[in-house]
Design a protein around this motif. Structure first.
Motif, PDB file in Angstrom:
ATOM      1  N   ILE A  34       8.586  62.911  30.915  1.00 13.80           N
ATOM      2  CA  ILE A  34       7.160  63.056  31.228  1.00 13.80           C
ATOM      3  C   ILE A  34       6.331  62.953  29.956  1.00 13.80           C
ATOM      4  O   ILE A  34       5.339  62.232  29.900  1.00 13.80           O
ATOM      5  CB  ILE A  34       6.903  64.413  31.938  1.00 13.80           C
ATOM      6  CG1 ILE A  34       7.428  64.366  33.377  1.00 13.80           C
ATOM      7  CG2 ILE A  34       5.420  64.763  31.921  1.00 13.80           C
ATOM      8  CD1 ILE A  34       7.376  65.694  34.104  1.00 13.80           C
ATOM      9  N   VAL A  45      -0.033  61.457  37.335  1.00 13.98           N
ATOM     10  CA  VAL A  45       0.377  62.822  37.683  1.00 13.98           C
ATOM     11  C   VAL A  45       1.882  62.956  37.435  1.00 13.98           C
ATOM     12  O   VAL A  45       2.644  62.024  37.680  1.00 13.98           O
ATOM     13  CB  VAL A  45       0.049  63.195  39.152  1.00 13.98           C
ATOM     14  CG1 VAL A  45      -1.443  63.374  39.339  1.00 13.98           C
ATOM     15  CG2 VAL A  45       0.586  62.171  40.111  1.00 13.98           C
ATOM     16  N   GLU A  46       2.275  64.123  36.940  1.00 13.58           N
ATOM     17  CA  GLU A  46       3.665  64.326  36.532  1.00 13.58           C
ATOM     18  C   GLU A  46       4.653  64.224  37.687  1.00 13.58           C
ATOM     19  O   GLU A  46       5.790  63.806  37.513  1.00 13.58           O
ATOM     20  CB  GLU A  46       3.812  65.701  35.867  1.00 13.58           C
ATOM     21  CG  GLU A  46       3.039  65.807  34.578  1.00 13.58           C
ATOM     22  CD  GLU A  46       3.258  67.136  33.879  1.00 13.58           C
ATOM     23  OE1 GLU A  46       4.007  67.972  34.414  1.00 13.58           O
ATOM     24  OE2 GLU A  46       2.685  67.329  32.800  1.00 13.58           O
ATOM     25  N   GLY A  47       4.182  64.614  38.863  1.00  8.54           N
ATOM     26  CA  GLY A  47       5.075  64.655  40.023  1.00  8.54           C
ATOM     27  C   GLY A  47       5.728  63.314  40.328  1.00  8.54           C
ATOM     28  O   GLY A  47       6.829  63.268  40.879  1.00  8.54           O
ATOM     29  N   THR A  48       5.040  62.232  39.975  1.00 10.25           N
ATOM     30  CA  THR A  48       5.528  60.880  40.275  1.00 10.25           C
ATOM     31  C   THR A  48       6.968  60.655  39.832  1.00 10.25           C
ATOM     32  O   THR A  48       7.715  59.917  40.468  1.00 10.25           O
ATOM     33  CB  THR A  48       4.624  59.835  39.567  1.00 10.25           C
ATOM     34  OG1 THR A  48       3.284  60.139  39.888  1.00 10.25           O
ATOM     35  CG2 THR A  48       4.949  58.428  40.007  1.00 10.25           C
ATOM     36  N   TYR A  50       9.574  62.541  39.798  1.00 11.01           N
ATOM     37  CA  TYR A  50      10.698  63.145  40.518  1.00 11.01           C
ATOM     38  C   TYR A  50      11.250  62.271  41.641  1.00 11.01           C
ATOM     39  O   TYR A  50      12.474  62.091  41.717  1.00 11.01           O
ATOM     40  CB  TYR A  50      10.323  64.561  40.989  1.00 11.01           C
ATOM     41  CG  TYR A  50      10.096  65.469  39.811  1.00 11.01           C
ATOM     42  CD1 TYR A  50      11.166  66.006  39.102  1.00 11.01           C
ATOM     43  CD2 TYR A  50       8.819  65.728  39.339  1.00 11.01           C
ATOM     44  CE1 TYR A  50      10.970  66.791  37.984  1.00 11.01           C
ATOM     45  CE2 TYR A  50       8.606  66.514  38.209  1.00 11.01           C
ATOM     46  CZ  TYR A  50       9.694  67.042  37.544  1.00 11.01           C
ATOM     47  OH  TYR A  50       9.495  67.802  36.432  1.00 11.01           O
ATOM     48  N   PRO A  51      10.381  61.709  42.499  1.00 10.46           N
ATOM     49  CA  PRO A  51      10.949  60.783  43.500  1.00 10.46           C
ATOM     50  C   PRO A  51      11.621  59.567  42.855  1.00 10.46           C
ATOM     51  O   PRO A  51      12.640  59.092  43.355  1.00 10.46           O
ATOM     52  CB  PRO A  51       9.743  60.344  44.327  1.00 10.46           C
ATOM     53  CG  PRO A  51       8.643  61.259  43.993  1.00 10.46           C
ATOM     54  CD  PRO A  51       8.952  61.918  42.717  1.00 10.46           C
TER      55      PRO A  51
ATOM     56  N   GLU B  38      12.744  61.245  52.971  1.00  8.82           N
ATOM     57  CA  GLU B  38      13.471  60.533  51.907  1.00  8.82           C
ATOM     58  C   GLU B  38      14.831  61.165  51.660  1.00  8.82           C
ATOM     59  O   GLU B  38      14.988  62.376  51.784  1.00  8.82           O
ATOM     60  CB  GLU B  38      12.657  60.567  50.606  1.00  8.82           C
ATOM     61  CG  GLU B  38      11.481  59.636  50.669  1.00  8.82           C
ATOM     62  CD  GLU B  38      11.020  59.200  49.281  1.00  8.82           C
ATOM     63  OE1 GLU B  38      11.845  59.121  48.353  1.00  8.82           O
ATOM     64  OE2 GLU B  38       9.829  58.928  49.165  1.00  8.82           O
ATOM     65  N   ILE B  44      13.914  66.307  44.972  1.00 10.08           N
ATOM     66  CA  ILE B  44      12.540  66.078  44.528  1.00 10.08           C
ATOM     67  C   ILE B  44      11.805  67.413  44.451  1.00 10.08           C
ATOM     68  O   ILE B  44      11.169  67.739  43.457  1.00 10.08           O
ATOM     69  CB  ILE B  44      11.811  65.114  45.499  1.00 10.08           C
ATOM     70  CG1 ILE B  44      12.494  63.747  45.496  1.00 10.08           C
ATOM     71  CG2 ILE B  44      10.342  64.986  45.139  1.00 10.08           C
ATOM     72  CD1 ILE B  44      11.992  62.784  46.552  1.00 10.08           C
ATOM     73  N   ILE B  48      10.321  69.443  41.110  1.00  9.66           N
ATOM     74  CA  ILE B  48       8.917  69.829  40.977  1.00  9.66           C
ATOM     75  C   ILE B  48       8.784  71.338  40.776  1.00  9.66           C
ATOM     76  O   ILE B  48       8.028  71.803  39.927  1.00  9.66           O
ATOM     77  CB  ILE B  48       8.113  69.329  42.198  1.00  9.66           C
ATOM     78  CG1 ILE B  48       7.936  67.802  42.067  1.00  9.66           C
ATOM     79  CG2 ILE B  48       6.763  70.013  42.314  1.00  9.66           C
ATOM     80  CD1 ILE B  48       7.307  67.125  43.243  1.00  9.66           C
ATOM     81  N   GLN B  78      -1.842  68.982  37.512  1.00  5.66           N
ATOM     82  CA  GLN B  78      -0.941  68.329  36.552  1.00  5.66           C
ATOM     83  C   GLN B  78       0.159  67.546  37.284  1.00  5.66           C
ATOM     84  O   GLN B  78       0.482  66.428  36.917  1.00  5.66           O
ATOM     85  CB  GLN B  78      -0.325  69.396  35.661  1.00  5.66           C
ATOM     86  CG  GLN B  78       0.145  68.890  34.315  1.00  5.66           C
ATOM     87  CD  GLN B  78       0.557  70.047  33.399  1.00  5.66           C
ATOM     88  OE1 GLN B  78      -0.018  71.145  33.463  1.00  5.66           O
ATOM     89  NE2 GLN B  78       1.550  69.820  32.564  1.00  5.66           N
ATOM     90  N   LEU B  79       0.703  68.163  38.326  1.00  3.37           N
ATOM     91  CA  LEU B  79       1.814  67.518  39.053  1.00  3.37           C
ATOM     92  C   LEU B  79       1.317  66.548  40.118  1.00  3.37           C
ATOM     93  O   LEU B  79       1.982  65.562  40.411  1.00  3.37           O
ATOM     94  CB  LEU B  79       2.698  68.587  39.695  1.00  3.37           C
ATOM     95  CG  LEU B  79       3.676  69.210  38.713  1.00  3.37           C
ATOM     96  CD1 LEU B  79       4.043  70.616  39.121  1.00  3.37           C
ATOM     97  CD2 LEU B  79       4.922  68.360  38.586  1.00  3.37           C
ATOM     98  N   GLY B  80       0.154  66.830  40.687  1.00  3.20           N
ATOM     99  CA  GLY B  80      -0.439  65.912  41.649  1.00  3.20           C
ATOM    100  C   GLY B  80      -0.115  66.230  43.094  1.00  3.20           C
ATOM    101  O   GLY B  80       0.925  66.798  43.402  1.00  3.20           O
ATOM    102  N   ILE B  85       1.318  61.444  43.964  1.00  4.77           N
ATOM    103  CA  ILE B  85       2.680  61.330  43.452  1.00  4.77           C
ATOM    104  C   ILE B  85       3.319  60.034  43.897  1.00  4.77           C
ATOM    105  O   ILE B  85       3.914  59.311  43.117  1.00  4.77           O
ATOM    106  CB  ILE B  85       3.539  62.539  43.915  1.00  4.77           C
ATOM    107  CG1 ILE B  85       3.089  63.792  43.167  1.00  4.77           C
ATOM    108  CG2 ILE B  85       5.019  62.281  43.704  1.00  4.77           C
ATOM    109  CD1 ILE B  85       3.802  65.045  43.577  1.00  4.77           C
TER     110      ILE B  85
END
Lengths: 109, 209
Positions: A34, A45-48, A50-51, B38, B44, B48, B78-80, B85
């Motif tokens: 990240i 956004v940081e979450g992107t 993980y998937p 998914e 996931i 997070i 921050q994480l969205g 995401i």
């Protein structure tokens, strides 16, 4: 035609490429990836991430090991697999071709 | 003065304000629902969660400090949100996602019950009708056809009769129809019951006269 959506799709593909390239250098856990991607403004956004990591792992391009951390939760260290290296090589080749082609076309005027 | 709670996020204990907890819990719920289809959705989510624990941990070096609503809001931005995401920015999917989310909040999860108030044999068709929101008559017609066409129809009916619980209580009947159980919806249901009883009594007395 939605510009934002196209940009998002492009970014997603490029992110996978960058993640594999970063992990080829050395193994890393999610937060390190990240940080690197954010420095280059590739991550909104940081979450992107993980998937994407989960998908790359399910495709056999990445693997991981757990490591305890003194300052927080246990960390999942990701590393590239031989299959991932091959895949990265292919991506690299098509990236070169693509940028060369795009440069050629967009500098025509 | 504020009430705080203790939560375990990725194996780390945090003290968190009640409002902050509710916000975080709702956020993780949205993530879970969005990625539910998914493969590796649990991974996931745990990735997070673990990142959230890291963010809180960086901020709250002192164990006695409490995670506030502001901290949660910052971590979420921050994480969205799920749509950010996944980069699903096109309006159409945003709209449909939103609608889906909304439906989720408005309707309670449905459960399959036998409907004792709408039955000829065991209430199976009535319950199926309530579940799929179709007129039970059509379900009955289908079953009658199945009875005659294959013995399978009869077996299916008996199996469903056995496995579907009977809607005994008001809350059973509500979750059979997918209604959220609140005080006002229970009140509504009781009123409807009373009206039916009254009508039955009236019919009865009229019959006697």
């Amino acid at each position: 035609m939605n510009l934002e959506n196209t940009k998002a799709q492009m970014r997603k593909g490029i992110l996978e490429y960058c993640i594999l390239a970063m992990l080829k250098q050395q193994e890393a856990y999610a937060s390190e990836l990240i940080r690197g991607l954010k420095e280059q403004r590739l991550l909104v956004v940081e979450g992107t991430i993980y998937p994407l990591l989960t998908r790359l792992k399910n495709d056999g391009l990445l693997t991981y090991r757990w490591e305890e951390s003194t300052s927080g939760p246990p960390r999942k260290y990701y590393m590239i697999t031989p299959l991932g290296r091959d895949f990265l090589g292919e991506l690299h080749k098509s990236w070169q071709e693509l940028t060369a082609a795009v440069n050629e076309l967009t500098t025509l005027d | 003065m504020k009430k705080t709670m203790t939560v375990n996020i990725s194996g780390i204990v945090f003290h968190i304000d009640e409002d902050a907890y509710r916000k975080l819990d709702a956020y993780l719920g949205r993530i879970r629902r969005y990625f539910a289809s998914e493969t590796g959705s649990e991974e996931i989510l745990s990735g997070i969660e673990s990142r959230i624990a890291e963010i809180f941990r960086e901020k709250k070096q002192d164990d006695r400090q409490v995670v506030t609503l502001e901290d949660v809001n910052e971590a979420i931005s921050q994480l969205g949100e799920p749509s950010q995401i996944s980069g699903d920015n096109d309006d159409q999917s945003e709209g449909s996602r939103h609608e889906k989310d909304h439906g989720f909040e408005g309707e309670a999860p449905k459960r399959l019950f036998r409907d004792p108030e709408n039955k000829y044999i065991g209430g199976v068709c009535g319950g199926l009708g309530a579940y799929f929101q179709i007129d039970p008559t059509w379900v009955r017609v289908l079953f009658v056809i199945l009875f005659f066409a294959y013995t399978f129809g009869l077996v299916l009916y008996i199996v469903l009769w056995i496995v579907m619980p009977k809607a005994r209580t008001i809350s059973d009947r509500m979750s059979m129809r997918g209604q959220r159980i609140t005080l006002s919806s229970i009140e509504q249901s009781i009123k409807e019951d009373l009206r039916d009883i009254k009508k039955n009594l009236e019919d009865l007395s009229r019959g006697n006269v």
